[in-house]
Motif scaffolding. Structure first.
Motif, mmCIF file in Angstrom:
data_model
loop_
_atom_site.group_PDB
_atom_site.id
_atom_site.type_symbol
_atom_site.label_atom_id
_atom_site.label_comp_id
_atom_site.label_asym_id
_atom_site.label_seq_id
_atom_site.Cartn_x
_atom_site.Cartn_y
_atom_site.Cartn_z
ATOM 1 N N CYS A 20 8.156 4.134 -3.501
ATOM 2 C CA CYS A 20 7.056 3.216 -3.196
ATOM 3 C C CYS A 20 7.074 2.030 -4.157
ATOM 4 N N VAL A 21 7.347 2.278 -5.424
ATOM 5 C CA VAL A 21 7.439 1.199 -6.411
ATOM 6 C C VAL A 21 8.579 0.254 -6.046
ATOM 7 N N ILE A 22 9.720 0.812 -5.693
ATOM 8 C CA ILE A 22 10.878 -0.011 -5.323
ATOM 9 C C ILE A 22 10.564 -0.861 -4.095
ATOM 10 N N ALA A 23 9.874 -0.256 -3.123
ATOM 11 C CA ALA A 23 9.539 -0.980 -1.888
ATOM 12 C C ALA A 23 8.586 -2.135 -2.137
ATOM 13 N N ILE B 26 0.839 -1.195 0.000
ATOM 14 C CA ILE B 26 0.000 0.000 0.000
ATOM 15 C C ILE B 26 0.871 1.242 0.000
ATOM 16 N N GLY B 27 0.550 2.166 -0.874
ATOM 17 C CA GLY B 27 1.175 3.482 -0.851
ATOM 18 C C GLY B 27 0.125 4.511 -0.478
ATOM 19 N N GLY B 28 0.414 5.347 0.512
ATOM 20 C CA GLY B 28 -0.569 6.334 0.932
ATOM 21 C C GLY B 28 0.060 7.424 1.768
ATOM 22 N N ILE C 153 -4.288 -6.866 6.825
ATOM 23 C CA ILE C 153 -4.364 -7.758 5.665
ATOM 24 C C ILE C 153 -3.086 -8.553 5.430
ATOM 25 N N GLY C 154 -2.085 -8.355 6.290
ATOM 26 C CA GLY C 154 -0.826 -9.061 6.103
ATOM 27 C C GLY C 154 -0.012 -8.531 4.947
ATOM 28 N N GLY C 155 -0.147 -7.240 4.675
ATOM 29 C CA GLY C 155 0.585 -6.612 3.582
ATOM 30 C C GLY C 155 1.698 -5.720 4.086
ATOM 31 N N SER C 156 2.059 -4.732 3.306
ATOM 32 C CA SER C 156 3.108 -3.786 3.682
ATOM 33 C C SER C 156 2.687 -2.391 3.244
ATOM 34 N N PHE C 157 3.369 -1.389 3.783
ATOM 35 C CA PHE C 157 2.964 0.001 3.551
ATOM 36 C C PHE C 157 4.181 0.886 3.353
ATOM 37 N N SER C 158 4.037 1.846 2.432
ATOM 38 C CA SER C 158 5.028 2.902 2.251
ATOM 39 C C SER C 158 4.332 4.254 2.277
ATOM 40 N N PRO C 159 4.767 5.182 3.131
ATOM 41 C CA PRO C 159 4.214 6.539 3.051
ATOM 42 C C PRO C 159 4.677 7.191 1.764
ATOM 43 N N MET C 160 3.778 7.897 1.086
ATOM 44 C CA MET C 160 4.170 8.529 -0.161
ATOM 45 C C MET C 160 3.336 9.769 -0.416
ATOM 46 N N ASP C 161 3.900 10.649 -1.226
ATOM 47 C CA ASP C 161 3.260 11.900 -1.627
ATOM 48 C C ASP C 161 3.039 11.822 -3.128
#
Length: 209
Positions: A64-67, A31-33, A46-54
Motif C-alpha cells: 500500500c505504501v509503494i502504491a 486510501i488503504g482499506g 474524491i479523485g484519489g486511488s485505493f489499495s486493498p490491504m490487511d
C-alpha cells in the motif's frame, strides 16, 4: 504540485471523513482499506486511488505504501479496535491482536514510508490515533488502552527521531459515532449517558476528529 497523502483505514468513519476533507484542498489521497467496494467508491468520489490491504499483514501494508507513490506528504494510521472486556475475559491473544492492529501495524507502515515522507517538498506529517482511555481509566478497556498507550509512546519517540523533516502527532478522541463504535452508540440511552460525560454534552462525529 499537489500534495499526496496516504490514509490507512480510509474506508472507516474517521478515515473517510479525513479523505474527503483533504481532497477538497486539491491534494491527492491514496486510501488503504480492507473493503474494496467502499474504497474504490470513495477513491472515485474524491479523485484519489485505493489499495486493498490487511492491517495484520506486513507485506500488504508495504504494498500500500509503494502504491501511494515515491513522495508522501502525510501518512495517517486510522486503524484501530474497540475490544471492551474485563481483564478476566481477555486472553493473551486479545492483547496481541489489539497491539498488532493498533501499534505494530502503524510501525510497519511508517517504517516503509519514511523514505517517501522524507522525499516530500517541505515538512511531511504522520498522524496516529490514541484514545482518551489511555489517560483516563475506564472499566473493560485494558487491552485497547494498552495498545493505544503504545501509540502514544511511539509518537513521542518518532517525533524526536524523525524531526525536523517529519512531524509526528497523535489524536486521542473519546467515543465517536462510527461503524466501529456502533455497538456502543446504537443504544440511545447509553449514547446519551456517555455524551453527558463530555463538556460538549454530545458524542464526537467523524468530521470532528
Amino acid at each position: 504540485m499537489a500534495k499526496n497523502y496516504l490514509i490507512f483505514g480510509g474506508t472507516g468513519g474517521v478515515g473517510a471523513a479525513l479523505a474527503r476533507i483533504v481532497a477538497k484542498t486539491g491534494a491527492h489521497v491514496h486510501i488503504g482499506g480492507r473493503d474494496p467496494a467502499k474504497g474504490n467508491a470513495l477513491a472515485q468520489e474524491i479523485g484519489g486511488s485505493f489499495s486493498p490491504m490487511d492491517a495484520t499483514d506486513p507485506q500488504s501494508i508495504i504494498a500500500c505504501v509503494i502504491a501511494a507513490g515515491p513522495t508522501i506528504d502525510g501518512l495517517v494510521w486510522a486503524i484501530g479496535s474497540i475490544n471492551l472486556k474485563p481483564l478476566s475475559r481477555l486472553t493473551d491473544q486479545d492483547f496481541l491482536n489489539d497491539f498488532t492492529l493498533n501499534a505494530l501495524g502503524a510501525v510497519q507502515a511508517i517504517r516503509a514510508a519514511v523514505p517517501a515522507l522524507k522525499a516530500a517538498d517541505g515538512t511531511s506529517s504522520i498522524v496516529l490515533f490514541s484514545t482518551v482511555a489511555v489517560r483516563q481509566g475506564f472499566n473493560a478497556h485494558a487491552s485497547v488502552a494498552m495498545a493505544k498507550g503504545a501509540i502514544e509512546g511511539l509518537t513521542h519517540a518518532l517525533a524526536a527521531e524523525l524531526a525536523p523533516k517529519v512531524r509526528v502527532n497523535a489524536v486521542a478522541p473519546s467515543l465517536t459515532r462510527t461503524n466501529m463504535a456502533r455497538s456502543l452508540t446504537a443504544n440511545d440511552t447509553m449514547a446519551q449517558a456517555i455524551a453527558q460525560l463530555h463538556p460538549l454534552q454530545r458524542l464526537g462525529e467523524a468530521e470532528d476528529v
